[in-house]
Design an enzyme around this catalytic site. Sequence first.
Site, PDB file in Angstrom:
ATOM      1  N   ASP B 320       0.864  -1.160   0.000  1.00 52.87           N
ATOM      2  CA  ASP B 320       0.000   0.000   0.000  1.00 52.87           C
ATOM      3  C   ASP B 320       0.916   1.229   0.000  1.00 52.87           C
ATOM      4  O   ASP B 320       2.114   1.114   0.258  1.00 52.87           O
ATOM      5  CB  ASP B 320      -0.855  -0.051   1.279  1.00 52.87           C
ATOM      6  CG  ASP B 320      -1.688   1.183   1.439  1.00 52.87           C
ATOM      7  OD1 ASP B 320      -2.242   1.631   0.433  1.00 52.87           O
ATOM      8  OD2 ASP B 320      -1.776   1.683   2.564  1.00 52.87           O
ATOM      9  N   ASP B 764      -1.665  -0.545   5.923  1.00 54.26           N
ATOM     10  CA  ASP B 764      -1.943  -0.028   7.252  1.00 54.26           C
ATOM     11  C   ASP B 764      -3.422   0.218   7.496  1.00 54.26           C
ATOM     12  O   ASP B 764      -3.856   0.327   8.626  1.00 54.26           O
ATOM     13  CB  ASP B 764      -1.193   1.286   7.472  1.00 54.26           C
ATOM     14  CG  ASP B 764      -1.790   2.404   6.653  1.00 54.26           C
ATOM     15  OD1 ASP B 764      -2.061   2.160   5.462  1.00 54.26           O
ATOM     16  OD2 ASP B 764      -2.013   3.492   7.189  1.00 54.26           O
ATOM     17  N   ASP B 768      -6.728  -2.095   3.101  1.00 50.46           N
ATOM     18  CA  ASP B 768      -5.729  -3.105   2.765  1.00 50.46           C
ATOM     19  C   ASP B 768      -6.075  -4.479   3.321  1.00 50.46           C
ATOM     20  O   ASP B 768      -5.373  -5.449   3.068  1.00 50.46           O
ATOM     21  CB  ASP B 768      -4.360  -2.691   3.313  1.00 50.46           C
ATOM     22  CG  ASP B 768      -3.969  -1.306   2.846  1.00 50.46           C
ATOM     23  OD1 ASP B 768      -4.166  -1.036   1.655  1.00 50.46           O
ATOM     24  OD2 ASP B 768      -3.498  -0.513   3.670  1.00 50.46           O
TER      25      ASP B 768
END
Lengths: 331, 1110
Positions: B320, B764, B768
């Site tokens: 990410d 985080d 995700d």
Amino acid sequence: MDHKNAKKPSYSRFSQQELPAWKPILTPGWVIASFITIGALFVPIGLLAWSASDNVVEISDRYDEACVPDDFNSNAESFIQNPDTKKTCIRNLKVPKKLVAPIFVYYQLENFYQNHRRFVKSKSDKQLRNPEDENDLHSCYPEANTADNKPIVPCGLIAWSLFNDTYKLSTRGKQITIDKKGIAWKSDTKAKFGSNVYPKNFQKEGLIGGAALDESIPLSEQEDLMVWMRTAALPKFRKLYGRIETDIEAHDTIKVEIENNYNTYKFGGRKKLVLSTTTWIGGKNDFVGVAYVSVGGICLFLAINFILLYVFRPRRLGDPSYLSWNRHPIN
Amino acid sequence: MIAPLAFVIGLSMAKEAIENWHRFMQDMKVNMRKLRVHSGEGVFSLKPWMNIRVGDVVKVEKDQFFPADLLLLSSSYEDGICYVETMNLDGETNLKVKRSLESTLFLDDDSAFKDFNGTIKCEDPNPNLYTFVGNLEYERQVYPLDPSQILLRDSKLRNTGHVYGVVIFSGHDSKVMQNGTKSPSKRSTIEKQMDKIIYVLFTLLVLISLISSTGFAIKTKTQTPSLWYLQVEAHDDDARLYDPTNASLSGFYHLITALILYGYLIPISLYVSIELVKVLQAVFINQDLNMYDEETGTPAQARTSNLNEELGMVDTILSDKTGTLTCNQMDFLKCSIAGVPYGIRSSEVELAAANQMAMDLEGHVGHFVRSSGQNGQEIELEAVTASKDSSGTLIKGFSFDDNRLMNGNWVQEANPDVMLLFFRVLALCHTAIPEFNEETDSYSYEAESPDEGAFLVAAREFGFEFCRRTQSSIFVRERDPSSQEFVEREFKLLNLLDFTSKRKRMSVIVQDETGQILLLCKGADSIIFDRLSKSGRIFEEATTKHLNDYGEAGLRTLALAYKKLEESEYISWNEEFIKAKTSIGGDREAMLERVSDMMEKDLILVGATAVEDKLQQGVPQCIDKLAQAGLKIWLLTGDKMETAINIGFACSLLRQGMKQICISTNVDMLNQDSKKAVKENIELQITNAYQMIKLEKDPHAAFALIIDGKTLTYALEEDLKHQFLNLAIDCASVICCRVSPKQKAMVTRLVKEGTGKTTLAIGDGANDVGMIQEADIGVGISGVEGMQAVMASDFAIAQFRFLERLLVVHGHWCYKRIAQMICYFFYKNIAFGLTLFYFEAFTGFSGQSVYNDWYMLLFNVVLTSLPVIALGVFEQDVSSEICLQFPALYQQGPKNLFFDWYRIFGWMGNGLYCSLIVFFLNIIIFYDQAFRAGGQTADMTVLGTAMFTCVIYAVNCQIALTMSHFTWIQHFLIGFSIVAWYVFLILYGMMPPELSGNAYRIFVEALAPAPLFWLTTILVTIACNLPYLAHISFQRSFSPMDHHVIQEIKYYKKDVEDRHMWTRERSKARQETKIGFTARVDAKIRQFRQMLQKKSSVLSPRVALAATRT
């Protein structure tokens, strides 16, 4: 410690996997040195063991076929099962080398499955040791009790099939005493077989297996039984029959009078009488020496090979050109 | 047999239960969060989240998360707008505006809900984040609802005092939860492969059991009737097991016996040991101080211990962006005004590259620089000033350092009037709200995006402090350059032309105190450059060059421009604008855009800004190391393409000279053409790009694939996805932007299933979660708000940079440890188990074991298990520093060099060999002859004990040969295992004969005094280990593996003596990387070298030689 760092792992060499460690690496020096060391130790040990084994004098005589009279040749089983046939049989053994006392007398059985599962467990250690436990019979069936439900002591198939051939030895017309004491392990006579346990109802009815026991002698003195009850590991085994405390000269002839009682004919087993001396490695056992010398030899051979290889194709230790990225260059 | 199995299962269950309990507690924490809910009569009371029901009216305060999907009714603003941060949904950090219906605006007070009554009809729960269909019936009127009134769960209220909303979807019906994928139970590759080995062993077990039972049946039929001493014709309970008249049944019974007896081949204890080892490994991961983040106070956390070794086999990392790679903080770093670059501080990317360069110049290209004398200066051009700590206090969002602009010095520069305009654009062209901060006596800003905040901070530092905003005016405190006095100036805000991702620009029209009307505009450079007037292009060339430099340095750039307006010109335009604004109907947007377009042209360029999207600490270095370790890195982000590409540059996933392949769909195309046509177009793009890569000749050419979410929808369809994957695999970096959480998971699955290699996803936020769960390993970034990612993850670390240590050190170790441990376990159990089988052949297959039951029980529990656990927990082939210095060593994992079938069968073969040696040497030595001078022959117990002693020695010596790292623990445990056997033998022999049976006093009386026993032990131990010793000696001498050579270098301290070699090898150890700043530096060096070659052909042949070497 403030709240923020409450979760901070505490430092220790253990938790950080930094304990001091010995990190040996297998350098050519070590490899060659260890192979040579093993070789240098093994070859002499092997030779020693070999010579020890070589000093052992062993006489062995297979008598199962020879002790069946010619007219029973085709039906040895009926001979052995017939209580009226004459079982005594004379064998003459040549002594090739002087037998130095103590000489051990063994009987050897082949194709006898003392290690069969049904056989191995068919005994009662409790009953053998303690007269109060004479009814501990659960592992002894079918040789556990008599028809009128009295316990058999010693019970079980092992005891029931006790070997019952006997040997009388003589040389130059003189009887050789076979000492039957002290052939069992001390732990058997002292602890495992009770001195107040006497044979009871043993070989009295039903099928008769092997030898009968003298009911007046406690089990702790029945050493033949003890030897027999230490079941052998393989179907070919040797058991101690007795010990001769006098030397027998070379080239003498030993006359053996065998009472051929034990039925090995039914299952095609062989019987042998063995006389053997011992040394520090026990009986005749060339294999140990051979194996030691071979393993030692292989080590020396490997050591030489490694030396040659290092001479002709040396690799400098820690030579970075052997790193994978140098061996298969990227560019 | 049952007890150990129950123990194993019980242990696993307990472990799972504890892990589940932790998850439950974390869930409870979320469920128990309190929120104000309307409880009737206009009274709002606190209720936990778990009790919120559909239809509840809730009041959400500033900076709170929405507990469910809400319909916005009203907010603390009069016009019913509110700002929402959707980072957890899409990773985007800019605030989004939501607007309530006009009809519900009056509900602006708790008491207003007293008599409020309405009905909402809407779609069924679905995972679509960006659509909503429904209507509100209120007072017999029906109002249509659209997504702009919907507040989604897991987004956060920002910049707004409070909002009132009504719950539409709660709990699992909410859109975010619908987006979630079922959390799968994960197993590592090694464990899956281990299952296959278990199948092999199980087949072997069944096979030998069948051999045994067949043998037994035949023996029972033909032989046992003649074995009179067995009395098989008797009628006791056991006899039916040996019944010659029904041999096949006996054989069947025996099969069960055999399966149990040979059960040692299947190491049940392996599962217990592995569980234990993995838990201990996880403890070490948790305890690692190098993965502890001082700032947030969070240690690394292995949330499941199942996947430790998988960390050592990762092939592709899917990451990410926001919050993972970047801090979500923008720093104003450089600018170019009137064609002059300002800002001497370097970006992190430049610094990292410069360090690498310096190291390389010292190392392998050292002599190349020296010998190339006069060309040295070209390389010096690369020199970067590392002035990180030169200027005093750090200001958040402002890392600019250049005295020419600070403290009013800018008036002395060549074009002060252009500069003034530049600063005014910064201070005026935005939508932020200032907040006065008492403590620092200055203003801080609530901006829609962090870049805007950075601009305002920069303007403030330059002396143009934005201090107040009213409906119609913006107030700026300007510091007079000559007097240093602050003057507050008012700018009338006439119009504001919004920023949209389509327009990629934003403008304000202001009137200053002199009455001059100005259009101030900022936007993407390409857009601005298209709209410059002829006279406004004076600085274009210089600015373009600077923009390229900034881009290469990983900075985010915007171009600034202005235009002076005549009042009449403005008034006529404004009329049109108002007309467009008030028009009703579908073409309102188009009209507005056309009118804005009319205004934003003929601009005059003033300069460009460069903002650093601040990377998290150590990210470029970490990515570089991971790239060197041969890992592929994919960037999956919800952000827009430009941002993603910028970050790509910042992380060195992209670099100048890399060919970027952009697969995209035209917006117009989407509207007009059928789906099929769009798809064909994408397919064509993919095929073309693939052809291009295949035809590329230059081995150093690198490609980057950039694809957006819309295109990805098509590319991920069944018939196209493999083509897409093939293309992606051939590219050095892959960047997917504008992807939804679901797409992230789908991409992850595609990589995982398409390549069959191990994937790791790191993120985080809640967006995700899908990919974290889908990937073979999910890593969550902990220590931030919102725990969803961490809760779904297998490992949680506080910073992206810890990934390097987690993979390269712990992963590498754990992989090797587990691989070696399993191999050894199989070896040990085969070596032991087969001896039981051989013995069977000698007992008429009756099922008798040569060993005492206790020996067999203790074998796996005490006598051989501890050293192998030590191997699994403590083994280190090389130290952690070396793992980090030579990331290339990591490739041993993904290539699976330590757990391939060759190795597994090698170990099994070793076990087979060992079993043969142990069994037959012992049998031959002991079977008939007296083994002592006392004439006694060996019975089964003596033989079994001697044989077992040999097994214990052989396997414990074997593990000593396998290990390469001995701390006192290993020494102790190996020693202990052997000593424990003798101690057990002595103690067991001391027990009364009823318990110990034939083993009574066996060691003391029978074995210990017999030299033959000791000779056999030594002989068998050496003979068992000899082939392995020869094998590893040979392998090490003539085809050493990387870690062998490095161990030797370390052992002989060559790294200290020959530093040059050590540095050279470290730089050469890089895998063929095309990403990371190392690759960037390499590319630069290659460039120089080519330049040199051209020159040296003129100069001297010696230089040419030097340049082509290395």
